[in-house]
Write an enzyme that holds these catalytic residues in place. Structure first.
Site, mmCIF file in Angstrom:
data_model
loop_
_atom_site.group_PDB
_atom_site.id
_atom_site.type_symbol
_atom_site.label_atom_id
_atom_site.label_comp_id
_atom_site.label_asym_id
_atom_site.label_seq_id
_atom_site.Cartn_x
_atom_site.Cartn_y
_atom_site.Cartn_z
ATOM 1 N N ASP A 35 0.838 -1.207 0.000
ATOM 2 C CA ASP A 35 0.000 0.000 0.000
ATOM 3 C C ASP A 35 0.880 1.267 0.000
ATOM 4 O OD1 ASP A 35 -2.099 1.735 0.337
ATOM 5 O OD2 ASP A 35 -2.902 0.785 2.144
ATOM 6 N N ASP A 43 -10.453 4.179 -1.532
ATOM 7 C CA ASP A 43 -11.054 3.121 -0.711
ATOM 8 C C ASP A 43 -12.571 3.077 -0.882
ATOM 9 O OD1 ASP A 43 -8.482 3.054 0.174
ATOM 10 O OD2 ASP A 43 -8.990 3.111 2.308
HETATM 11 C C1 GLA Z 1 -5.434 2.225 2.706
HETATM 12 C C2 GLA Z 1 -5.932 1.114 1.798
HETATM 13 C C3 GLA Z 1 -6.993 0.322 2.538
HETATM 14 C C4 GLA Z 1 -6.411 -0.253 3.819
HETATM 15 C C5 GLA Z 1 -5.839 0.867 4.676
HETATM 16 C C6 GLA Z 1 -5.062 0.328 5.872
HETATM 17 O O1 GLA Z 1 -6.424 3.157 2.975
HETATM 18 O O2 GLA Z 1 -6.435 1.628 0.603
HETATM 19 O O3 GLA Z 1 -7.484 -0.724 1.710
HETATM 20 O O4 GLA Z 1 -5.413 -1.179 3.488
HETATM 21 O O5 GLA Z 1 -4.951 1.694 3.935
HETATM 22 O O6 GLA Z 1 -4.435 1.317 6.609
#
Ligand code: GLA
Length: 508
Positions: free
Chosen positions: A270, A330
């Protein structure tokens, strides 16, 4: 003031009164502006590894409008907001409807309610910043060979959407058991993926350790493997994950080796704080570094890039060894968020195929904020889009409706179709839109969504399906029955926000 002078009929007393009022307002706005404009810092929360997560908030007030930048150890985002009296609200770009934080100016401090906890921010010097580690140049570009995995979109479960930081070893074991007993594993949901907040600080040799919530990652992997499942984990190319835990920056090879030694089968990687070190045109070499590190371990590990669609990852994802890449921000458990993520799959559609998939984010089915009809549309759309099917709910406690949606094997078969083509939206007509996915057997899957608030009669016409031959039959994948398509069309009532999903066969 100009308008007051033009108002010739107003009395002198009124003018005086009004001038006094405006002066008072100006003084209070100005006092607040001086107090809130600037840099503020405090400890947002204590991480599960015992570290304090620092936050730096930079605000500029103009009238009642606020703009600024919010930084934690793990991420940085622009924010905007409003101020009224001593009260203010901050809005993050990913959710304009709900404030990220609300707060009060209290004496010299800001008292902020954020993410379920209260944080006190004190004034910080203008040059105060969260310290950044030294820049490490990413490697020169080279093609990482395909790892042979994810010939169809990965299926499984991920901890983030429902559990977020409230995930631990015991819960993951119970989830693994439930994946078996519920029939999820046998329907193809194989990966059990631990998302952010498992990490601890590095040991004296720089090895990344799990925190107290995950006492023995290798033992957990053994437990998951013994049930015919695979274990996934999460890290970041930045120094910190989005949840502010240590990331793999400068430790890529070492972390890949650690993951392989634990028996990890899937890595979600990520971007998070890497965005504070690298520019978006460096995404490819930065992801390549971990792609090479995973390859060097010799263990088959699905490589999931999570970069919210930054830098058009569909154009270079396979070259860094990526098996899937995020194409959007997200997802949230809301109809509008789910549909907006689906709508943002158009540009990337031609790039999906066996071994490498567009990822519109994990499923929200069963998390409680959409209707079952909306969840059926979510499941259908993700399957039409050949998206990874990573359940994000509590599979230990599923309603019958949630089970029936996640375990609809006829819909799963659309997602897992070996041709690996991603659906495109072929028509939009008022309150309906139509998505078409070509299938390996020469037929198509067609989904028509009712975007309206009322139930609607929807007709699918064979002539509009780009079939190679004539339509020889069709099946309604939610009604689980063959439908009469002989006269070239089929009509059904579709509930508000529901979908008509047909698999249409083609022949001579
Ligand atoms: C980001 C990702 C999410 C999750 C969070 C965890 O926002 O896009 O899918 O993994 O981090 O902190």
């Amino acid at each position: 003031m100009k308008r007051v002078h033009e108002d010739s009929h107003v009395s002198r007393a009124f003018l005086v009164q009004r001038a006094v009022l405006m002066a008072t307002l100006a003084i209070s706005t100005c006092a607040f502006a001086q107090a809130v404009t600037g840099k503020w810092t405090g400890v947002e929360r204590t991480l599960d590894d015992g570290e304090p997560d620092r936050v730096v908030l930079q605000l500029t007030q103009s009238g009642t409008q606020l703009t600024g930048v919010l930084e934690t150890l793990g991420f940085e985002t622009s924010i905007k907001g409003t101020a009224e009296g001593s009260h203010f609200e901050l809005i993050a770009p990913w959710d304009e409807k709900k404030p990220l934080a609300t707060g009060e100016l209290a004496g010299k401090d800001l008292h902020v309610a954020w993410d379920g906890h209260n944080v006190v921010l004190t004034p910080a010097p203008a040059d105060y910043n969260i310290p950044k580690p030294a820049y490490i140049a990413p490697p020169p570009l080279k093609k990482v060979p395909y790892n042979g995995l994810a010939k169809t979109p990965p299926m499984g479960w991920n901890s983030w959407n429902l559990f977020a930081e409230k995930i631990n070893d015991a819960t993951v074991r119970e989830i693994a058991d439930a994946m078996v007993s519920s029939g999820m594993r046998d329907a193809g949901y194989i990966y059990v993926n631990i998302d952010d907040t498992w990490e601890s600080v590095r040991d004296a040799h720089g090895n990344l350790r799990p925190n107290h919530k995950f006492p023995d990652m290798k033992a957990l992997a053994d437990y998951v493997h013994a049930r015919g499942l695979k274990l996934g984990i999460y890290s970041s190319p930045g120094p910190r994950t989005c949840g502010s835990y240590p990331g793999s920056y400068g430790h890529e090879k070492q972390d890949a080796e650690t993951f392989a030694a634990w028996g990890i089968d899937y890595l979600k990687y990520d971007w998070c704080s890497a965005g504070g070190i690298y520019k978006n045109d460096q995404l490819q070499p930065v992801y390549q570094k971990m792609g090479e590190a995973l390859e060097a371990t010799g263990r088959p590990i699905v490589f999931s890039l999570c970069e919210y669609g930054l830098g058009d990852p569909w154009k270079w994802g396979p070259d860094v060894g990526g098996n899937l890449w995020r194409t959007t921000d997200d997802i949230r458990d809301e109809w509008s968020s789910m549909m907006s993520n689906a709508h943002r799959q158009m540009a990337s559609a031609p790039y999906a195929g066996p071994g490498h998939w567009n990822d519109p984010d994990m499923l929200e089915i069963g998390n409680g904020h959409m209707t079952d009809d909306e969840y059926r549309t979510h499941m259908s759309l993700w399957s039409l889009l050949a998206a990874p099917l990573l359940a994000g709910n509590d599979v230990r406690h599923m309603s019958q409706a949630t089970r029936d949606i996640l375990l609809n094997r006829e819909v799963i078969a659309i997602d897992q179709d070996p041709l690996g083509k991603q659906a495109t939206r072929v028509a939009q007509d008022g309150d309906t839109e139509t998505w078409l996915k070509p299938l390996a057997d020469g037929g198509v899957a067609v989904g028509v969504i009712n975007l309206g608030q009322q139930s609607k009669s929807i007709t699918v016409k064979a002539a509009e399906l780009n079939l190679p031959g004539r339509a020889t039959g069709a099946r309604d994948l939610w009604a689980h029955r063959d439908v009469n398509f002989t006269d070239g069309e089929y009509t059904a009532d579709v509930p508000a926000h529901g979908i008509l999903l047909l698999r249409v066969r083609s022949g001579s």
